[in-house]
Design an enzyme around this catalytic site. Structure first.
Site, PDB file in Angstrom:
ATOM      1  CG  ASP A 287      -1.783  -1.232   1.299  1.00 17.05           C
ATOM      2  OD1 ASP A 287      -2.382  -1.577   0.275  1.00 17.05           O
ATOM      3  OD2 ASP A 287      -1.848  -1.862   2.373  1.00 17.05           O
TER       4      ASP A 287
ATOM      5  CB  SER B  87       1.624   6.316   3.186  1.00 18.40           C
ATOM      6  OG  SER B  87       0.769   5.492   3.932  1.00 18.40           O
ATOM      7  NE  ARG B  88       0.352   3.090  -4.311  1.00 18.12           N
ATOM      8  CZ  ARG B  88       1.386   2.272  -4.173  1.00 18.12           C
ATOM      9  NH1 ARG B  88       1.401   1.401  -3.171  1.00 18.12           N
ATOM     10  NH2 ARG B  88       2.395   2.296  -5.014  1.00 18.12           N
ATOM     11  CB  ILE B  89      -4.600   3.226   2.626  1.00 22.58           C
ATOM     12  CG1 ILE B  89      -3.606   2.221   3.214  1.00 22.58           C
ATOM     13  CG2 ILE B  89      -5.048   2.808   1.247  1.00 22.58           C
ATOM     14  CD1 ILE B  89      -4.193   0.833   3.366  1.00 22.58           C
TER      15      ILE B  89
END
Length: 504
Positions: free
Chosen positions: A348, A373-375
């Site tokens: 992620d 950091s995608r989420i």
């Protein structure tokens, strides 16, 4: 009566040998039994070929006549390829081999806290046998979508650059990527140390490392009080390839047991580049068809199957989380390599460590521009998220503007101010190893920086000011839930003290 050990070898035993004996006697029936018996054809380099086991299945467990175990790894027309799990010198051609019809299992439970075990759950720390353990099959399917929840809670690493700009949430899979020697493992160790008192169970998996490195990691965690909530799974460089291959799956099984019990867990895979090389070695020895860079075609699915088990469970499914920090090595900073790109696509986000920053003396050498950091932002505290958003934009603009200073060009006053603020920020991001910082300090310096309180501080004094802020927060603790105005009032008083009396 002589009881055949193959009936329960390597499976999921009851609480004690006496319980196993009583259970066997209760279920025993006098009848004719048929069993398959294979024959060892050849053995070497941690693998073996066996003929005469038509019912063998992938990942099945078998036992040789001398008691050593192996796992089915390849199915051919006339023979079975296995990886050895016990280093036995008694294995010779012609030795009988038997299927156990059991699944390879790993110990789980709170008795593993503070222990060092191998991928089969055997203690390596000399502290005696494990007690009150549960057994869980190593091969597990990842939780289905209906059992999962959104990543909602932050996992604080104690590293300023990560907690503010590249936040990690509980249940996230965040990749640590960079060349060898840039501090990837040090970041992971700092993250484990920072979980002290935060009720997070940690599992650290060491794959194919030298014994000296393993001992150094264990001693570091022990000195910093992190072993009380940490389990270390070790498959050192001299271990059988099959054991090194199993290590991350065994560690994942331990963390998964806590996750399904409703606990928050953190697992470190150090590192998956070595794991990929071990899997390539086993596959080539078993004569599988090689693909790109001689890796077998299913190397992607191996790591995907492992990392997909890390998630945040819904409350109805226990509410536990497993956060994964896999480590992968690059060569000469090339993130386009086969294994790095595979893992980037599975995880992620990634935290990228840059060699040029490391050489320039910036520790940790995190490249903010190439890290993401995608989420994690969904789990970040709202006040920290708001402050960090403003600051990140300033820092990225500074990285672009700094290029012009190399040509000696004359800059406008606004650009010079932006460059100065960016250099101050880069000094703030410097952090000593084994010194994770509380999240309240992150909030303090973010508000101070965005409010311009650092603008009149000399670059050489920034580190001392950060130490002073930490001491002030220890004397006068402030919660994240306090209003920004309350934070700014305290920070202004502290900085006024610094300006009037100098940095302590």
């Amino acid at each position: 009566m002589v009881i055949d050990p193959r009936t329960k070898y390597g499976g999921e035993p009851e609480n004690s040998p006496l319980d196993r004996l009583e259970g066997y006697l209760r279920s025993y029936q006098f009848r004719m039994r048929f069993t398959e018996q294979g024959q060892l054809v050849s053995v070497g380099d941690g693998i073996a070929w066996i003929s005469g086991l038509p019912s063998a299945r992938m990942n099945g467990l078998l036992v040789f006549a001398d008691g050593s175990r192996a796992m089915v790894f390849d199915l051919a027309i006339d023979r079975v390829g296995v990886v050895l799990l016990d280093d036995s010198q008694a294995l010779t051609s012609g030795m009988p081999a038997f299927l156990t019809h059991e699944r390879l299992s790993m110990v789980c439970g709170d008795s593993l806290k503070g222990r060092v075990v191998d991928p089969l759950g055997r203690p390596l720390d000399g502290l005696g046998e494990l007690r009150e353990v549960r057994w869980r099959a190593i091969e597990q399917k990842s939780p289905p979508i209906i059992q999962r929840d959104f990543v909602r809670k932050p996992l604080y690493t104690g590293v300023k650059a990560i907690d503010t700009l590249i936040p990690v949430g509980k249940g996230q899979r965040q990749l640590l990527i960079g060349d060898e020697g840039l501090g990837r493992s040090s970041l992971a160790v700092d993250c484990v140390i920072n979980q002290r008192g935060l009720d997070v169970q940690c599992v650290y998996v060491l794959i194919g490392q030298k014994r000296s490195s393993i001992i150094s990691t264990i001693n570091t965690l022990r000195r910093n009080g992190a072993m009380d909530y940490t389990t270390i799974v070790v498959a050192e460089a001299s271990a059988l390839p099959g054991m090194q291959y199993l290590a991350p799956f065994s560690g994942c099984t331990i963390a998964e047991g806590w996750m399904h019990a409703g606990c928050d867990t953190l697992i470190i895979y150090d590192d998956l580049s070595t794991h990929a090389k071990i899997y390539r070695e086993l596959s080539l020895l078993l004569r599988r068809h090689p693909g790109r860079e001689a890796y077998p075609g299913d190397i992607f699915s191996i790591h995907a199957r492992l990392l997909e088990r890390s998630t945040a469970l819904a409350v109805e499914s226990g509410g536990g989380t497993m956060t994964a920090l896999p480590i992968v090595e690059t060569e000469q900073g090339d993130i386009a390599g086969f294994i790095p790109t595979n893992l980037i696509s599975i995880t992620d986000g990634q935290i990228y460590l840059d060699g040029n920053l490391f050489s320039a003396g910036y520790r940790p050498a995190i490249d903010i521009a190439r890290s993401v950091s995608r989420i994690g932002g969904q789990a970040q505290h709202q006040q920290i998220k708001a402050e960090a958003g403003r600051m990140k934009l300033d820092y990225l603009q500074f990285l672009e503007l700094e290029v012009f200073t190399r040509f000696g060009t004359r800059l406008e006053a606004s650009m010079e101010k932006a460059i100065r603020r960016g250099r101050i920020l880069r000094e703030i991001f410097k952090q000593e190893q084994l010194n994770p910082l509380p999240v309240e300090l992150q909030m303090a310096w973010l508000i101070a920086y965005n409010s311009g309180l650092f603008d009149n501080i000399e670059l050489s004094e920034v580190v001392k000011v950060m130490h002073h802020l930490q001491q002030c927060l220890q004397k006068d603790p402030t919660s994240l839930e306090e209003s920004r105005e309350r934070w700014l009032e305290k920070l202004s008083n502290w900085f006024d003290e610094i300006v009037s009396t100098g940095v302590p």
